[in-house]
Design an enzyme around this catalytic site. Structure first.
Site, PDB file in Angstrom:
ATOM      1  N   SER A   1       0.832  -1.201   0.000  1.00 18.24           N
ATOM      2  CA  SER A   1       0.000   0.000   0.000  1.00 18.24           C
ATOM      3  C   SER A   1       0.865   1.248   0.000  1.00 18.24           C
ATOM      4  O   SER A   1       2.075   1.194   0.226  1.00 18.24           O
ATOM      5  CB  SER A   1      -0.896   0.009   1.226  1.00 18.24           C
ATOM      6  OG  SER A   1      -0.126   0.344   2.359  1.00 18.24           O
ATOM      7  N   LYS A   2       0.197   2.354  -0.235  1.00 15.05           N
ATOM      8  CA  LYS A   2       0.862   3.650  -0.251  1.00 15.05           C
ATOM      9  C   LYS A   2       1.610   3.882   1.066  1.00 15.05           C
ATOM     10  O   LYS A   2       2.716   4.391   1.084  1.00 15.05           O
ATOM     11  CB  LYS A   2      -0.211   4.705  -0.462  1.00 15.05           C
ATOM     12  CG  LYS A   2       0.259   6.113  -0.447  1.00 15.05           C
ATOM     13  CD  LYS A   2      -0.869   7.023  -0.916  1.00 15.05           C
ATOM     14  CE  LYS A   2      -0.553   8.467  -0.723  1.00 15.05           C
ATOM     15  NZ  LYS A   2      -0.725   8.964   0.626  1.00 15.05           N
ATOM     16  N   ARG A   3       0.980   3.460   2.138  1.00 17.06           N
ATOM     17  CA  ARG A   3       1.597   3.705   3.447  1.00 17.06           C
ATOM     18  C   ARG A   3       2.899   2.922   3.654  1.00 17.06           C
ATOM     19  O   ARG A   3       3.810   3.388   4.315  1.00 17.06           O
ATOM     20  CB  ARG A   3       0.611   3.424   4.578  1.00 17.06           C
ATOM     21  CG  ARG A   3      -0.042   4.725   5.059  1.00 17.06           C
ATOM     22  CD  ARG A   3      -0.941   4.502   6.233  1.00 17.06           C
ATOM     23  NE  ARG A   3      -2.114   3.769   5.813  1.00 17.06           N
ATOM     24  CZ  ARG A   3      -2.632   2.749   6.477  1.00 17.06           C
ATOM     25  NH1 ARG A   3      -2.062   2.322   7.578  1.00 17.06           N
ATOM     26  NH2 ARG A   3      -3.715   2.148   6.038  1.00 17.06           N
TER      27      ARG A   3
ATOM     28  N   GLY B   1       5.094   2.322   1.427  1.00 21.05           N
ATOM     29  CA  GLY B   1       6.121   3.093   0.739  1.00 21.05           C
ATOM     30  C   GLY B   1       6.624   4.213   1.625  1.00 21.05           C
ATOM     31  O   GLY B   1       7.828   4.394   1.805  1.00 21.05           O
TER      32      GLY B   1
END
Ligand code: GLU
Length: 509
Positions: free
Chosen positions: A264-266, A268
């Site tokens: 997920s974006k988090r 990263g």
């Protein structure tokens, strides 16, 4: 044989995740391998989630990766337009056809009524709280209301949607090219909305209608769409298009580096690697998310990384150009299980591509960096430096750290190294060497080497006594490439100046 036609069909609701780019890439590779067409279709029927800059972002991302589409919003083809909002008037007739043939129905339930149904079902714990073949008999729709009332409501322009009428019994079976046979009990399916009150189709209807009209032969998409696939199979059947139904292939998820759950974006943000191809600035919050491009990845490396996340060539070969990928790719070698993303390996790939780049091209990139730091050296010099340091870096932006001493004299000296290597006789030795170097007419590697050798021989001091101190004086640290070459590049004056300066500044142990 029918020509292979595949599509990448993103919804412009935000930046494209790297998983989305991988989906586009696999579609592209599959199409090109078979001599087929790769289409880009923008699925923007959900007006509430639409973000204007997202489409541009998607196009730019794919272009940066070298994933070229044969037909798309900016590339007219036989089925123009390729943006669903511009095809709006086309979908209603299919929703009506389904309603007329009894495979869909009108539903008039208000949001409050739907919410009440959900609450009731949750409290009774009678199963999934959904609008389906069980619950539809309790709701306000053309299956429960009289024909007269339905017509009346439609004439009055009452808000309504059109829902698919899923079968009460039987199984929906589909052959997935990656997962094999997928079977679902039809009675478990949701009566999904096909056509909305705002005159727009939902994803399901628009997607199937367009795949049919655009003569798509294979639907290759992320695993998150597998639950929708049985519904799509029903739509093909109900619309009488079963013979033209594309083959399905659902790609495995991209997993977090530890293998636990979807990337997920988090992750990263937390672990310090990008999850988006390009940097993205959220137009609503102004928040910026990093991109592979801006982080210094080469597009060829990024593509190579993605290609191997879920597919393997069946050999030891790891680096593939786009052309090689097209040749080697097949859906048979796409795995069913999720692909774990390894940020370390991603950097390794960039390193490989950086080594492969022609030095002159790399030097040009480094020159850009140098310019930003107010250094304007000769290109020839930068080419030489690049050749010397490229093995030590993964990214162009790491070159400065490795090469700064070529452009700026050290202002500090590695203390730890100095403690060990800067001895009481070092200043004296270095000053004598500086005098000799100063007398050289041609400041070449050979002459420098001879001078150093001669001094060591005459003084009886070995290289271990001389070279580390000399390196510290010139570089500021105990690291770096070949010292004689560094000296030649720095030039006589600079070398002599640095030695004399270091002797003044580095305390003797
Ligand atoms: N619009 C869908 C998406 O955003 C397309 C899914 C599909 O390929 O069918 O991913």
């Amino acid at each position: 044989m029918t020509k292979v036609r595949v599509r990448f069909a993103p919804s412009p609701t935000g930046p494209l995740h790297m998983g989305g780019v991988r989906t586009a890439l696999y579609n592209y590779l599959f199409a090109k391998k078979q001599g087929g067409d790769f289409l880009l279709r923008i699925e923007d029927t959900d007006q509430n989630r639409f973000i204007p800059s997202a489409e541009e972002y998607i196009l730019e991302s794919l272009s940066w990766c070298g994933i070229h589409w044969d037909e798309g919003p900016d590339r007219p083809g036989p089925y123009t337009p390729y943006r669903q909002s511009e095809r709006k008037n086309l979908y209603r007739q299919y929703a009506l056809q389904l309603a007329e043939s009894g495979h869909a129905y009108y539903a008039f339930d208000t949001p409050e009524e739907l919410e009440a149904m959900r609450k009731k079902m949750e409290s009774e714990k009678t199963g999934n709280p959904q609008y389906d073949s069980h619950t539809r008999t309790l709701m306000k729709n053309s299956l429960t209301l009289s024909e007269k009332e339905v017509n009346q409501r439609l004439e009055n322009g009452e808000p309504h949607v059109i829902r698919i009428k899923t079968p009460e019994t039987g199984e929906v079976v589909l052959e997935d090219l990656i997962r094999g046979t997928v079977r679902v009990n039809a009675s478990l399916l949701d009566d999904k909305v096909l056509f909305k009150g705002d005159g727009m189709p939902t994803y399901h209807l628009a997607n199937v209608v367009d795949d049919y009209l655009m003569k798509i032969t294979h639907v290759i998409r992320g695993e998150e769409w597998l639950p929708s696939a049985p519904l799509h199979v029903l739509l093909y059947r109900f619309l009488g298009w079963e013979k033209e139904m594309p083959r399905f292939a659902h790609l495995p998820l991209l997993l977090k580096p530890d293998g636990n759950g979807k990337l997920s974006k988090r992750d990263g943000d937390r672990l310090g690697f990008p999850v988006f191809p390009l940097q993205w600035k959220d137009p609503a919050t102004g928040e910026t998310s990093s991109g592979y491009r801006e982080s210094g990845y080469f597009p060829e490396a990024f593509v190579n990384i993605l290609a191997l996340l879920g597919w393997n060539p069946g050999t030891e070969k790891e680096t593939f150009s786009m052309k090689e990928l097209v040749e080697a790719f097949s859906l048979e070698r796409v795995s069913k299980s999720g692909a774990r993303f390894d940020p370390e390996k991603a950097r390794w790939f960039n390193h490989q591509y950086l080594q492969k780049k022609n030095t002159e091209e790399l030097a040009e990139l480094f020159l850009e960096e140098l310019k930003e730091r107010d250094h304007f050296p000769h290109k020839e010099k930068v080419i030489r430096i690049t050749e010397m340091i490229k093995e030590r870096v993964n990214f162009v932006h790491e070159m400065w750290e490795q090469a700064a001493f070529f452009f700026e004299a050290p202002t500090t000296y590695d203390e730890k190294f100095a403690k060990k290597r800067w001895r009481s006789d070092t200043p004296e030795n270095l000053l004598l060497i500086a005098d000799r170097l100063e007398n050289l007419e041609v400041f070449s590697i050979d002459n420098i080497e001879n001078t150093l050798h001669a001094y060591m021989e005459e003084s009886g001091k070995g290289a271990g006594k001389i070279m580390p101190g000399l390196r510290l004086a010139l570089v500021g640290a105990g690291i770096g490439p070949d010292l004689k070459e560094i000296m030649e590049i720095l030039g006589k004056e600079e070398v002599v100046k640095r030695i004399r300066k270091a002797v003044q500044e580095i305390p003797v142990n």
